[in-house]
Design an enzyme around this catalytic site. Structure first.
Site, PDB file in Angstrom:
ATOM      1  N   LYS A  36      17.033 -19.185 -13.178  1.00 31.13           N
ATOM      2  CA  LYS A  36      15.787 -19.732 -12.876  1.00 31.13           C
ATOM      3  C   LYS A  36      14.789 -20.903 -13.646  1.00 31.13           C
ATOM      4  O   LYS A  36      14.631 -22.283 -12.423  1.00 31.13           O
ATOM      5  CB  LYS A  36      14.598 -18.562 -13.027  1.00 31.13           C
ATOM      6  N   ARG A 106       8.484 -15.269 -16.990  1.00 30.13           N
ATOM      7  CA  ARG A 106       9.386 -13.889 -16.174  1.00 30.13           C
ATOM      8  C   ARG A 106      11.075 -14.182 -17.215  1.00 30.13           C
ATOM      9  O   ARG A 106      11.083 -15.654 -17.943  1.00 30.13           O
ATOM     10  CB  ARG A 106       9.861 -14.876 -15.586  1.00 30.13           C
ATOM     11  N   GLY A 115      15.501  -7.876 -10.413  1.00 30.54           N
ATOM     12  CA  GLY A 115      15.672  -6.037 -11.099  1.00 30.54           C
ATOM     13  C   GLY A 115      15.354  -5.992 -12.546  1.00 30.54           C
ATOM     14  O   GLY A 115      15.302  -4.592 -12.770  1.00 30.54           O
ATOM     15  N   MET A 117      15.345  -7.522 -15.391  1.00 35.04           N
ATOM     16  CA  MET A 117      14.910  -8.502 -16.092  1.00 35.04           C
ATOM     17  C   MET A 117      12.861  -7.977 -15.633  1.00 35.04           C
ATOM     18  O   MET A 117      12.447  -8.138 -14.630  1.00 35.04           O
ATOM     19  CB  MET A 117      15.332  -9.592 -16.501  1.00 35.04           C
ATOM     20  N   ARG A 362      17.629 -20.181  -5.790  1.00 37.08           N
ATOM     21  CA  ARG A 362      18.939 -20.184  -6.454  1.00 37.08           C
ATOM     22  C   ARG A 362      19.797 -19.748  -5.539  1.00 37.08           C
ATOM     23  O   ARG A 362      19.370 -19.107  -4.051  1.00 37.08           O
ATOM     24  CB  ARG A 362      18.538 -18.393  -6.803  1.00 37.08           C
ATOM     25  N   HIS A 478      14.616  -3.763  -3.840  1.00 38.13           N
ATOM     26  CA  HIS A 478      15.667  -3.425  -4.599  1.00 38.13           C
ATOM     27  C   HIS A 478      17.233  -2.951  -3.920  1.00 38.13           C
ATOM     28  O   HIS A 478      18.400  -3.446  -4.244  1.00 38.13           O
ATOM     29  CB  HIS A 478      15.729  -2.079  -5.620  1.00 38.13           C
ATOM     30  N   ARG A 584      57.147   3.566  -0.708  1.00 39.85           N
ATOM     31  CA  ARG A 584      57.647   5.166  -1.878  1.00 39.85           C
ATOM     32  C   ARG A 584      58.029   6.047  -0.400  1.00 39.85           C
ATOM     33  O   ARG A 584      57.817   6.853   0.152  1.00 39.85           O
ATOM     34  CB  ARG A 584      56.118   5.717  -1.929  1.00 39.85           C
ATOM     35  N   SER A 787      59.749  -6.020 -10.336  1.00 42.74           N
ATOM     36  CA  SER A 787      59.201  -5.886  -9.615  1.00 42.74           C
ATOM     37  C   SER A 787      57.900  -4.813 -10.623  1.00 42.74           C
ATOM     38  O   SER A 787      58.659  -4.078 -10.945  1.00 42.74           O
ATOM     39  CB  SER A 787      59.109  -4.596  -8.673  1.00 42.74           C
ATOM     40  N   CYS A 854      53.605  -4.347  -7.547  1.00 39.14           N
ATOM     41  CA  CYS A 854      52.873  -3.446  -6.880  1.00 39.14           C
ATOM     42  C   CYS A 854      52.488  -1.998  -7.403  1.00 39.14           C
ATOM     43  O   CYS A 854      52.272  -1.099  -6.694  1.00 39.14           O
ATOM     44  CB  CYS A 854      54.422  -2.876  -6.254  1.00 39.14           C
ATOM     45  N   TYR A 874      54.875 -13.032  -5.997  1.00 32.05           N
ATOM     46  CA  TYR A 874      54.137 -12.187  -5.404  1.00 32.05           C
ATOM     47  C   TYR A 874      53.648 -10.950  -5.974  1.00 32.05           C
ATOM     48  O   TYR A 874      53.596 -10.220  -6.460  1.00 32.05           O
ATOM     49  CB  TYR A 874      54.649 -11.724  -4.040  1.00 32.05           C
TER      50      TYR A 874
END
Lengths: 903, 903
Positions: A36, A106, A115, A117, A362, A478, A584, A787, A854, A874
């Site tokens: 801020k 603030r 919400g 602070m 922001r 909120h 599996r 794997s 995996c 991967y």
């Protein structure tokens, strides 16, 4: 200004000022000034109308906590000088009775914590300055209303009093006078209320409400720092991986008033629609109100634009029609903000007597759907490049898109309507407290958290719930903001619903719903429905498709899926899976009445009996594999041989045992005995994985035969090549692997000779035990691929049972031992070193060894980034998480993974 | 000889000859010639009377297996040449009808494998040479007896026939003629038997018994090689860690005959008493017999010396009195053998027509008691040095010494008497097969294996049994030799016992004992007793004390014990423990009715309830600790905080739950529910160790208070300093350790301030999870010491539950995946690397960090050697194993740890 009055403390600059188009700091000082503060400085420098003020740095927060909660030397002087500067800039003076300067105080951390602070407004008012304010504003009612708000807020936030007691006084006064709304109270009423408030404070705290403005200010500053360590702030940080040591800054700013009559207003806005991403101004405002009125949801705010007003069906005028000049200024500022910050902005503004003031900007929180559109649009608009766009999307947020939506053909019974605060649909049992939400979730229930409004104390319950429903509050309340951030469906402001916490029930459309009753909410439409409702898989937008295609171009790692049912496999393919990383085989054992044959096999007393049962299972498994190979059409398919201990397949309840005994024609006692004999103390560390293959090679002989025969059939029917990768689980010793591989090769050879054909296949192993990691150099010499099974590797490396850890890992998180569940996100320091070590040792023995992962972690962004660093080829994850993995892998390749910092 | 007839195959020397004081090889070629071959060569070189012969090397065995079980080229020629040499040396000719050379063919591996490998005697006999033998020996009966023995042995070992069918023919003949012993058969009887044997072979095998001596020889050679891979040989190697690739040599040697009349004899002897170690000749012989008659236990042999005859109460004369000249030669040879080999020897000899022949010498197997005395005596005699003496003792054998003996004051009922074949007493249920022994052992029962005689097939059962009892056989029978090697108490030749395998019972002293009935045996006296009998801890000899004192001087590592009961602690101290390395506080929770309070604590719903119960436990635990500190009198005591999951303390059976519910005044249902809630899927990986301390700090607060207060009291009462080492179990994260250490330090500080005193204490941690190993550098920064918990480290590194692995580890051993249970002997390749890594990383962060190990492996010699290499400061083991650890640590320091090779 700095030149006129240099700080008296040259040794440490604790305070950064901003006023009149000139600021000490800027956006680059975010770590020091908080989000801020940095933005206020930046906006000031750009030339936007920002009320003058100053920021007390995050370093002061650190110094405060480092010094036993005492403000550092020299700070007071710098504050004093700075507040005098503010006074000069706005032509008023702090504490001056006739012309008082009022300020807001603030918090402002590096990362937005909505919400979390506390904030104090109207600071500087006391029994005397209130008179000056009344005189200068020519509005006594406004002055006393402001004073009472200040007392109430300050007493709550700084003095630690319960804000309810003030509400009680106000309610009592209204009841006594027959008032139904605050608007009916006049100056005398507020004056009376102020007296009562001051009296209350003195009675409760044994000392009068502080009248010295400087003392008020120091108290408020300390309160902001103190609020950094409230339980709710700590919880938020834990949930969002924000380090405790960052601390917060404090922003002190001249007050501007949106409640100075009808040419005053206050509002919040997003430069684009945070829900859809559409490039339209989106926001709300209230005439003659202060900011808290908008956010708190007490009054229902109005639309900023005519277009929104029309589509929302508001009867009250928009800002665009009410104050066209101000609206034009605002639009202009919005464009400049986006051009400057290169991102969608979330701003707060106030109009005081027709003049626009920017209070905050922001990066705006947004739904993932919106994030995708904004990112893609901004690339098209030339604002950002593709890599930046990729890194703008929180991969976890893609979950939202994959949430089901209400089936449009379903017959639904709408029982209430609220604001579509966070998209997606959800069904669950109604609960009325965060605690209930959490405990029912732990018990495996899906719940909808229903509250009048939510507060930071409710965050853990919102996390546990499938969806959130509130009876009050707007789109920026909120509940709405937090739910969007979490990707939870949310409806806010469903005001026709009446909630009775005590009775644990709510009434809607004349019917009562108690705790445990099932409802469905649609966060995209605002519809609340009775019971559960059929849902449809989500359609993915063009923006999603575009951005994901960019991600696929960028990423280095492949993305596979863990799947074995045809529907899961197809689902994963649709989501972009490039192969199966973990099929599996045991899951196939459960389908239909196969489980009976499986049980017969397990309960056989000898190999012959087992083989007879396996012969029946063979064609079934062959069919499964054939289908999968055909669906995958040439993509690699890694099939893991039987892994779980055999007792997992057996019934537990007497009646099921009886059924089984009858079905396989064996006595109940015998079946029971065999089941007992198979029981294990620690099944996770028991007779499973390749250990079964060593003891009962006939089981894997059947499986390998099914794989090879299925592959040959599939290759025969389809034109695509079929490439099975056979994976041996739970290897600790290279000798285990070698023995199992011998069986595999032998069966394959036999099938080839029977069918007079050949087919390429590879054999590899899971690396899921620490010993396998240590011996990876040996294992890699005989394994075609690795794997990593990071679930089991986590269990063994940490000595932690995933099934049992839930009970105490919460204590661990609460005590700060771990910041995140190691089964959700890889323990990089421990298990991570094993992954790196195993890869390194494996590749040292076999250059270019294919290595994947995996475990569950294959779908976790932070873990994926780590795997990228390890050089894995991967990741493989559940079908649902494939998009997350694709995007995370792309961000990992960009080396600027999405973090909270990005927004 | 070599010069006269050089081998025709110069390219590879497959055969090594020995004859007339000259041999191709010697003791240094043990790997090539096997133990027996090397010794025969060596004895020949020294000049002992060794029948001439040759050795086919172990390389031929390797070549045989490497070449698909075919003998290598060139071997046949070398054999041919060598056998001609033998003939020349003894003045006979192989295959010559009038003057036939007969040979023995024996296996001979690098390491002695008694009874494991097959032997063929009298090879060279056929229908014609038997006539020549009869003529030359002037003893037709001897010749046909030899021939029938040869046919029987050859058919069994080489041709693969069941030797029982030959016995049937012999028994039938004896029954028919009313003979009760072989001695009653004359030459004609044997001739008839030979005919029947030859007929049987031809019927069974469809071809006649081989008559060509050369073919006989090659067949026997192949049979020896083949026997290297019989199941029983493989099992023996597995049990003794002998590599498969070593292979065996084959020894072909001219036959000498102990059964050529009354001036012939055969015997076995030890140069010292293998049971006590006393420096006296020890052995047995039989007049007019072949070697197998002595070993098989069919005839009861006579004593070698007069002294032994007298003490044994034999009525028959000793060798010393019967053949004084031969006995004097033998004694002389024994002295020379010991001076040459510097160790006690086990020899086989034959006396043929009054002439002594040495058939074999090797280091003699001995009881540990004897090994100690021999080693110490030989140091005193100047034969060996102390380090050699230390390394002569198998540490595992010390177990024998620590075995209990029958309490001399006990009332016992002797039901039979046999030979004291292996010392120590044992009680158990009677079983009559190795299979039963093994399965009952697995079921947790103690068993005594009862057999008429044992054979190599019984080895696994002997291993499983507490003790072995045979009704036949002498002190050098299979049962006796193997039992001594294993350290199992054994009685052999208890001939009054009648065993009925079919009925699964035995009768002794007129009473029948069935499978499952309990008996006790005393392997030191030969007494068999009914029921179980009170026992006494063993007294350790002066030799033990002396050798162990040398060991203590030599070793680098300390030896502590894992103990918590005063009696165990005292026991360990007596055995030389230098501290407590692991005091398991939870064991104290079970004693007396404390468990009730412990359960009350566990079942409490809140901290207050837990604290109330803990307050009651505090003085009890304090008393425990005080007593231990006082007993240990200044030695270090490492106390581990509560480790097992709480559910382990709770009752499981309904009736016990009911009892508990009543005792703590809570409803049965509530107690049941709480017990259910505490259950875990994988307790090993569950809520235990420091995880309990994190969740319930009040428990360890009590424990630490008890430790510190107990230490202060002990220090007050005794003069010795008290040094508690508090150990935190199951640490995975340094943060866990830090949190627990904070609690410890806080409690200690408080106690110090309460009592106005101070006391040194240290805090350290178990390293028993792979993650702790990886993060050792972090943990060492805050921990005063490490103690490896190799039990849990093995479970986690291998993903193997100790409680469940029994079921399948047998498959693993059978398939050669592992050579030894990783819970008995450290998996050095896997877990070992973790121990080394953890030590290294820990000491890198804290130089000189004290590191110990307190798992089961702390008492395993091979593991101890490894720990020494890792640089560990101490090992800690059960009290019983402290001597083993002391000796192993000494051998590790000598860097010549005891192995099978040593003997």
């Amino acid at each position: 200004m700095q030149k006129k009055k240099p700080s008296k403390n040259s040794q440490a600059k604790w305070v950064y000022r901003f006023a009149d188009g000139k600021a000490d700091g800027g956006a680059d000082l975010r770590n020091l000034l908080g989000g801020k503060g940095a933005n206020l400085a930046e906006m000031t420098n750009i030339g936007f109308p920002v009320p003058p003020g100053f920021t007390i740095t995050t370093e002061v927060c650190a110094a405060y906590y480092g010094n036993d909660r005492k403000l550092p030397d020299g700070l007071q002087g710098q504050i004093h000088d700075s507040i005098e500067d503010i006074g000069e800039a706005v032509g008023a003076q702090f504490g001056n009775v006739s012309n008082p300067l009022l300020v807001s105080v603030r918090s402002g951390a590096r990362v937005s914590m909505p919400g979390m602070m506390d904030t104090v407004l109207n600071l500087g008012l006391n029994n005397e300055t209130v008179l000056g304010l009344a005189k200068r504003s020519n509005d006594e009612r406004f002055a006393y209303d402001s004073y009472r708000r200040f007392i109430q807020m300050y007493s709550d936030v700084v003095l630690g009093m319960d804000h309810g007691v003030f509400e009680d006084i106000l309610d009592a006064h209204k009841n006594l006078n027959g008032f139904s709304s605050d608007m009916e109270l006049d100056a005398m009423d507020w004056k009376l209320i102020v007296d009562k408030f001051l009296e209350l404070v003195e009675v409760e705290l044994d000392e009068p409400f502080p009248q010295d403005s400087n003392m008020q200010l120091l108290g408020a500053v300390e309160a902001v720092f103190g609020s950094w360590n409230t339980a709710r702030a700590v919880t938020y940080r834990r949930l969002h991986d924000i380090p405790d040591e960052w601390g917060t800054a404090v922003n002190v700013q001249a007050m501007v008033f949106g409640n100075l009559g009808d040419n005053s207003a206050t509002g919040v806005a997003f430069t684009r629609d945070p829900s859809t991403g559409e490039n339209v101004i989106y926001g709300e405002f209230l005439v003659n109100a202060q900011g808290e009125d908008v956010v708190s949801g007490i009054r229902t705010p109005l639309s900023l634009t005519e277009k929104a007003r029309n589509s929302g069906g508001d009867t009250k005028p928009s800002l665009e029609s009410l104050m066209p000049k101000v609206f034009a200024d605002l639009s202009d500022i919005f464009n400049k903000l986006e051009a400057h910050y290169l991102d969608m902005q979330d701003v707060e503004f106030t109009i005081q007597g027709g003049k626009l003031w920017m209070l905050q900007t922001r990066s705006g929180k947004r739904t993932t759907k919106a994030a995708l559109r904004i990112a893609v649009d901004m690339v098209d608009e030339g604002l950002i490049d593709r890599e930046t766009a990729i890194c703008r999307i929180d991969p976890k947020g893609l979950d939202q898109l994959l949430h089901p939506t209400i089936d449009p053909t379903a017959k639904i019974k709408i029982i209430a309507k609220g604001l579509p605060a966070s998209p997606g649909a959800a069904t669950g049992e109604v609960v009325f407290s965060a605690e209930d939400a959490e405990s029912l979730k732990l018990a495996g229930k899906a719940v909808i958290l229903v509250r009048t409004e939510t507060s930071p104390e409710d965050i853990h319950g919102m996390h546990a719930a499938e969806g959130i429903l509130t009876s009050r509050g707007g789109m920026t309340s909120h509940a709405a903001v937090v739910a969007r951030g979490m990707g939870r469906p949310c409806i806010s402001g469903a005001s026709s619903i009446n909630i009775d916490y005590k009775a644990q029930e709510m009434t809607a459309a004349g019917k009562t719903y108690s705790r445990g009753d099932v409802i469905t909410i649609d966060g995209s439409t605002g519809n609340v429905m009775a019971g559960s409702v059929p849902m449809r898989p989500p359609e993915l937008s063009e923006y999603y498709v575009k951005l994901m295609s960019w991600a696929d171009e960028v990423r280095r790692m492949g993305v596979r899926t863990n799947a074995e049912t045809p529907s899961d496999v197809r689902h994963a393919l649709e989501h972009g899976a490039e192969g199966i990383g973990l099929c599996r085989t045991e899951h196939m054992f459960f389908s239909g009445d196969r489980i009976l044959k499986v049980n017969e096999m397990i309960l056989s007393e000898d190999e012959a009996g087992r083989r007879a049962a396996l012969d029946v299972l063979l064609p079934m498994q062959r069919g499964d594999f054939k289908e999968i190979f055909e669906i995958m059409s040439g993509l690699p398919v890694t099939i893991r041989l039987l892994d779980p201990p055999l007792h997992e397949f057996l019934p537990r309840e007497d009646k099921d045992i009886e059924k089984l005994a009858k079905a396989i024609n064996v006595s109940f006692d015998k079946v029971s005995q065999r089941i007992d004999a198979l029981k294990e103390f620690n099944p996770m560390l028991g007779h499973r994985g390749c250990r079964l293959a060593i003891s009962y090679p006939e089981i894997i002989e059947m499986q390998v035969r099914a794989i090879i025969e299925g592959a040959i059939e599939a290759a025969h029917h389809s034109k695509a090549p079929v490439m099975p990768e056979i994976m041996v689980p739970l290897v600790a010793y290279v000798e285990e692997y070698t023995l199992v591989k011998e069986v595999i090769d032998q069966v394959a050879k036999q099938v080839f000779s029977e069918q007079d054909t050949e087919l390429e296949y590879t054999v590899g192993t899971m690396i899921e035990l620490p010993r396998a990691v240590l011996r990876a150099f040996e294992i890699a010499q005989v394994a075609d691929f690795f794997s990593f099974g990071t679930n089991d590797l986590t269990q063994t490396a940490l000595g932690l049972s995933r099934d049992d850890a839930g009970k105490f890992l919460t204590h661990y998180e609460a005590k700060g031992i771990i910041s995140v569940d190691p089964f959700s996100s890889l323990d990089q320091d421990g298990v991570g070193e094993l992954v790196a070590m195993g890869t390194e040792r494996g590749r040292a023995a076999r250059a270019g060894l294919k290595v994947g992962i995996c475990g569950e972690h294959g779908g976790d962004p932070a873990s994926i980034a780590f795997f990228n660093t390890c050089g894995l080829d991967y990741v493989s994850c559940s079908p649902f998480r494939v998009p997350i993995a694709r995007l995370s892998a792309a961000q990992a390749a960009c080396e600027t993974r999405f973090t909270n910092d990005t927004l």
